[in-house]
Enzyme design. Structure first.
Site, PDB file in Angstrom:
ATOM      1  N   GLN A  94      -4.057  -0.796  -2.278  1.00  0.00           N
ATOM      2  CA  GLN A  94      -2.926  -0.716  -3.194  1.00  0.00           C
ATOM      3  C   GLN A  94      -3.469  -0.335  -4.569  1.00  0.00           C
ATOM      4  OE1 GLN A  94      -0.649  -4.371  -2.471  1.00  0.00           O
ATOM      5  NE2 GLN A  94      -1.065  -4.174  -0.283  1.00  0.00           N
ATOM      6  N   GLU A 134      -2.950 -10.087  -4.007  1.00  0.00           N
ATOM      7  CA  GLU A 134      -4.144 -10.784  -3.536  1.00  0.00           C
ATOM      8  C   GLU A 134      -5.330  -9.830  -3.597  1.00  0.00           C
ATOM      9  OE1 GLU A 134      -3.222 -12.118   0.375  1.00  0.00           O
ATOM     10  OE2 GLU A 134      -1.619 -13.462  -0.281  1.00  0.00           O
ATOM     11  N   CYS A 139       2.299 -21.270  30.887  1.00  0.00           N
ATOM     12  CA  CYS A 139       1.301 -21.908  31.745  1.00  0.00           C
ATOM     13  C   CYS A 139      -0.078 -21.274  31.550  1.00  0.00           C
ATOM     14  CB  CYS A 139       1.717 -21.849  33.210  1.00  0.00           C
ATOM     15  SG  CYS A 139       1.695 -20.187  33.924  1.00  0.00           S
ATOM     16  N   ASN A 152      -5.555  -6.880  -1.266  1.00  0.00           N
ATOM     17  CA  ASN A 152      -4.670  -5.742  -1.536  1.00  0.00           C
ATOM     18  C   ASN A 152      -5.378  -4.629  -2.296  1.00  0.00           C
ATOM     19  OD1 ASN A 152      -2.022  -8.092  -2.384  1.00  0.00           O
ATOM     20  ND2 ASN A 152      -2.525  -7.229  -0.382  1.00  0.00           N
ATOM     21  N   ALA A 206       0.821  -1.209   0.000  1.00  0.00           N
ATOM     22  CA  ALA A 206       0.000   0.000   0.000  1.00  0.00           C
ATOM     23  C   ALA A 206       0.859   1.264   0.000  1.00  0.00           C
ATOM     24  CB  ALA A 206      -0.932  -0.016   1.208  1.00  0.00           C
TER      25      ALA A 206
END
Length: 1060
Positions: free
Chosen positions: A513, A506, A629, A509, A474
């Protein structure tokens, strides 16, 4: 977004959904925006709001495309100028291409003082750029008078100055002013007093402000608080003018993706405690409980443009010049008057008469203002000189902020700007005071607007620039747009922009972008972005690579590669990559421009050799890890259960299959493994591998069975075992209860296939087992009836308590199962299992292979997110933790960075402004880092951190940018090296280290003999290695003092290699 069903296309909008939320997304999808003015600023706003996904945008403009537009509007091309197209008509199809869910149309009708404005009634927001002040006032009055009001935004850039004005009506409700997600904060104590004071557990900061409200849950003792909301209060208030340095607290935080700035006022007792009113009549607090901030809507009141002109309410972005916003207000107001009187802008360059006229008008305007500052004559002069021009990065930065205000106007999400934002880029032009006026005059090309601001010589330097940009996401796309408009790296002047990014495009995007389109999906980002950039400016010289920039590619991005560069730009999304690129820039003395965003927040950092510190100079505290834990046995918040589920995926479906494959690649036959184990040999990983081999399913039915057994283990037996080890009445040595906040006692879950959550877990888990074991299945196998039939034949063994110890130490680390010693019984069991497998002929080559899975968050068909979401929700239910929806689970599990186009556009514009300063060779005082949060909105400019110089001894200093050099030859010994350092730099070396290898430490026996060895023999450089950087310590002036650190000493193996 599909308008009919109002479903959000998550494959496109996923990153933006985490910024705005679904409610705001739905509101945008029902809102129409009227946007006037298709210059550089207007097209920025159009791009950003169309990418965001509003319902409809009308682009209004009456001008024709001109050559001048090529330097400011990235969607106007040369053919549009030649064919004399209208600007709105030229850009409309290109804007519409950005988002198929947004209807984009045009209007080329005149909009002036005589226009009937009733046509605006169909819009929820009206944005004017390039409009005269009289028209802005008329349109604003019309919008303000409607019920409900039409939200109005006016924004302009003139040369080095820019402004944004917002009027959202008399009463504008904001659902969420900050956008920050409330967190559960656990309680240490609550006093029974008036006022009662709440203290957070483990001194955790609460981040609260005065008058906010919190709701309490799970409090023991003072149970009356549970489910109630209490207003937060403090013991002091701020009155009068707030001093930034005295009472505003600034916190910088670096995350994986970006550096943020938070500004807020401590109006509470302390960062860890706050008052909640009278608690004296309640029962005494016992233990436990947590609180969470209650998000409450907030009302904002706006005045019209007419009223705000005389009494402006402004945002202050640069605290080093706090009066600048009011000074720009007066100057730009006067510029409007100049236009009305002369029907033109002041002449470019240094027309003194026009500058004096504007200064006089500014003084007259300023005298009429109620809220004002002293006139800044220098600012007025530069506004007069540059008003005809345009700085594309300034339009990008201000366009990002203005676009976010449009989204606020139609969604009520985030705090709106009240009511003016002013910004000047005077630091870009101040050093040009003595440049000839002729340099600023137009030449009839695409750079006339830029030339009017920075002059011909600096334009020429930009054209000759050789830049390396790492990353084409981007920010990378936005930077390439700025490069194209500025003419950075033109072929005809031997300039070049080299870009690299290994990623493919993809669908997600496409929301940010903006150089990419649907037809580009699964194509390389770098090469695709390069082609798109050439459509903006065909004269650029672009070299697109598909490589990572890391130690493995240093043969490509070598020292000689960096030597050809002028500067480096990073457009990266992780800290480690930034740190590596920064180290290469420091090593090669190259400037670095870094930036990043997270949602509406962003930062820019300017790194210049010998002037500033580097990116690696500041180290943020390591990200707090969830104790082992806690993840394994004692989760307390939903983030713990999500991380647990994500770890289960990684362990079962990625790490174990990879380990299994690796084992059988090393040990080619089961019989050989058996022989070695029978001989008493310990083979790492053998126990786990044999267990996997023995339990390997053969068919889909066995995958379902495995999934059901996992359910029993994770969500029933785990709870039973914990309660067996620690019954509910268990107490610690100090007498306090074991099961108290933040520890939550688990409740076993009985399996019910009719429960959708249980069913989803079984099916998604079975699918993942089938995936790693290469077992086929059909859609019919996934139905409830088919699953129920398989499970009806399964007998679940009865639970028997285990003698295994349960880790409760929060400092304990997760043990490495592969390296844990096996008991003799476990070894015998493993041998028996392997013998059984060999006898059963189940160790064929195909069964000695698994298919590891890589977690893929953006493919909803693969079951990965289904597994994590269902497993996390079941564990949350088991521990009485409020579950998260799928969207939040996906974000946390996938480590998705929220993103929106407004912030990326703003951050890239700010970086490009700094690029101009660096190319001009401007001094430290001109440079600015920026931190912003468009949601609040907060924009803060600061000086970069000045380089620190350390004293070695009298008159000998060094900084991170220093590197001493010594050139040797084939027979050059360590003794020769130390003598050369002493002679060249006048200081005695005492220790020499190469990486982790100690070449010479006099106190280590035998090291004195090394003085006679050659540097070649000691270092053993790889073939083709020209030099190494050595860490050298130096003798202190007094014998009793410790040795002193110095800069790295670069040793060249040959004098021919060292270019002075």
């Amino acid at each position: 977004m599909a308008e009919d069903s109002m479903e959000i296309d998550d494959s496109l909008y996923s990153r933006q959904r985490y910024v705005l939320g679904d409610s705001a997304m739905h509101q945008m999808a029902q809102s129409a925006v009227f946007l006037s003015g298709m210059g550089g600023l207007g097209i920025e706003i159009a791009k950003n709001i169309v990418l965001a996904g509003v319902k409809a945008v009308t682009l209004h403009d009456i001008k024709q495309c001109e050559t001048f537009d090529l330097g400011s509007n990235f969607f106007i091309h040369k053919e549009d100028v030649l064919s004399q197209r209208k600007r709105a008509e030229a850009v409309c199809p290109r804007v519409a291409e950005l988002n198929p869910y947004v209807h984009v149309d045009t209007s080329t009708s005149p909009l002036d003082d005589n226009t009937d404005l009733s046509f605006l009634l169909k819009y929820q927001c009206v944005v004017l750029t390039e409009a005269r002040l009289s028209l802005q006032k008329k349109v604003n009055e019309f919008c303000h008078s409607q019920r409900p009001p039409i939200r109005f935004i006016g924004s302009d850039t003139y040369g080095i100055c820019a402004r944004v004005f917002c009027d959202f009506g008399d009463g504008f409700e904001v659902s969420d002013p900050t956008g920050e997600e409330p967190k559960d904060i656990f309680i240490q104590s609550i006093t029974r007093d008036n006022p009662g004071v709440v203290t957070c557990l483990d001194n955790q900061p609460h981040g609260l402000q005065n008058s906010q409200s919190v709701v309490f849950r799970e409090v023991n003792g003072m149970v009356e608080l549970n489910g109630t909301s209490r207003k937060v209060s403090g013991i002091w208030n701020i009155s009068g003018k707030i001093s930034f340095s005295a009472q505003a607290v600034m916190i910088m935080k670096v995350s994986e993706n970006c550096m943020f700035l938070y500004l807020f006022l401590w109006l509470v007792l302390s960062p860890h405690s706050f008052a909640i009113g009278d608690t004296s009549h309640l029962q005494a607090y016992a233990h436990g409980g947590f609180f969470v901030l209650v998000k409450t809507p907030k009302m904002y009141t706006f005045e019209t443009l007419e009223r705000q002109l005389w009494d402006p309410q402004v945002l202050t972005p640069d605290f080093s010049k706090p009066e600048a916003p009011l000074q720009i207000h007066a100057a730009m107001f006067a510029l409007e008057t100049f236009q009305e009187q002369h029907n033109r802008f002041p002449n470019a360059g240094s027309c003194l008469q026009d500058a004096e006229t504007l200064l006089k008008l500014t003084e007259e305007v300023n005298a009429t203002l109620r809220n004002k500052a002293a006139v800044n004559a220098e600012l007025v002069q530069w506004l007069a000189r540059t008003a005809r021009g345009t700085l594309p990065p300034l339009a990008a930065a201000v366009g990002g902020l203005a676009s976010q205000e449009v989204l606020k106007a139609i969604t009520g999400k985030f705090a709106p700007l009240q009511q003016w934002f002013y910004f000047d880029a005077i630091e870009v032009v101040k050093p040009l005071q003595s440049v000839s006026a002729d340099e600023f005059l137009p030449r009839g090309d695409r750079y006339d607007g830029l030339r009017a601001c920075i002059g011909e010589s600096l334009c020429g330097e930009l054209h000759k620039l050789r830049v390396f940009m790492v990353g084409c996401g981007a920010i990378g796309c936005e930077m390439l747009k700025n490069f194209a408009l500025l003419g950075v790296g033109l072929a005809q002047t031997s300039g070049e922009v080299c870009i690299t990014d290994p990623d493919l495009i993809e669908k997600s995007n496409l929301n940010r972008q903006f150089l990419f389109r649907p037809q580009h999906i699964q194509k390389p980002k770098s090469t695709t972005a390069a082609k798109a950039t050439l459509q903006i400016n065909p004269d650029l010289q672009l070299d697109a690579h598909l490589n990572k920039v890391c130690p493995a590619t240093e043969s490509i991005y070598s020292d000689s590669f960096y030597a050809r560069l002028n500067l480096v730009v990073t457009a990266l999304d992780n800290v480690e990559a930034r740190r590596y690129v920064d180290s290469r820039c420091v090593s090669n003395q190259r400037a670095l421009l870094d930036s990043g965003t997270m949602g509406t927040k962003g930062h820019t950092e300017i790194i210049v050799p010998n002037l500033t510190e580097s990116y690696n100079s500041h180290r943020d505290p390591p990200e707090e890890e969830i104790p082992f834990c806690t993840l394994k046995s004692f989760p307390s918040v939903i983030e713990h259960t999500i991380q647990w589920a994500r770890d289960k995926f990684e362990n079962a479906f990625a790490q174990k299959p990879s380990m299994y494959n690796s084992f059988w690649q090393t040990h080619t036959s089961a019989e050989c493994v058996l022989q070695r184990m029978q001989a008493g040999e310990s083979l790492e990983g053998s126990f786990e591998v044999i267990k996997l081999l023995n339990r390997r399913p053969h068919c889909w039915e066995q995958c379902i069975t495995l999934a059901r057994l996992k359910f029993e283990k994770y969500f029933k037996r785990k709870a039973l075992q914990l309660l067996h080890a620690f019954p509910l009445d268990t107490r610690l040595k100090d007498g306090s209860l074991f099961w108290q906040s933040p520890k939550r006692p688990p409740a076993p879950i009985d399996f019910d296939l009719k429960d959708p959550l249980h069913f989803t877990f079984i099916v998604s888990t079975a699918r993942l087992f089938a995936g790693i074991y290469n077992i086929p299945y059909s859609e019919k196998d996934l139905c409830e009836q088919a699953v129920a039939e398989i499970l009806s034949h399964l007998k679940i063994p009865e639970y028997q308590p285990s003698v295994k110890s349960i880790e409760t130490d929060e400092a304990a680390k997760k043990p490495d199962q592969l390296k844990m010693p096996l008991s003799s019984e476990e070894e015998r069991a493993a041998i028996r299992q392997l013998q059984h497998a060999i006898a059963g002929d189940v160790v064929k080559a195909a069964r000695l292979r698994m298919s590891p899975l890589e977690f893929e968050k953006d493919d909803d068909r693969n079951g990965h997110v289904d597994f994590v979401a269902s497993a996390s929700a079941l564990r949350a239910k088991m521990y009485s933790i409020e579950p998260a929806d799928r969207l939040k689970t996906k974000r946390i599990a996938g480590k998705i960075i929220p993103a929106i186009a407004t912030a990326t556009a703003a951050v890239a514009g700010l970086v490009a402004l700094e690029l101009i300063k660096i190319v001009g060779g401007f001094g430290f005082e001109s440079l600015k880092n920026c931190f912003f949060n468009l949601a609040l909105p907060v924009v803060v400019f600061t000086e970069p951190a000045a380089v620190k110089r350390a004293l070695i001894r009298e008159n000998i200093y060094f900084s991170i940018w220093d590197c001493w050099t010594i050139s040797g030859h084939e027979d050059f010994t360590l003794s020769d090296f130390m003598n050369a350092v002493r002679e060249k730099y006048g200081i005695e070396p005492t220790m020499v280290v190469h990486g982790v290898k100690m070449l010479y430490v006099p106190v280590i026996p035998g090291h004195t003999k090394r003085l006679k060895l050659t540097m070649q023999k000691l270092i053993k450089p790889s073939a083709g290695r020209r030099y190494v950087d050595l860490t050298v310590s130096f003798a202190a002036e007094r014998a009793e003092e410790e040795d002193l650190a110095g800069p790295p000493v670069r040793y060249f193996f040959s004098r021919d290699e060292h270019a002075p």
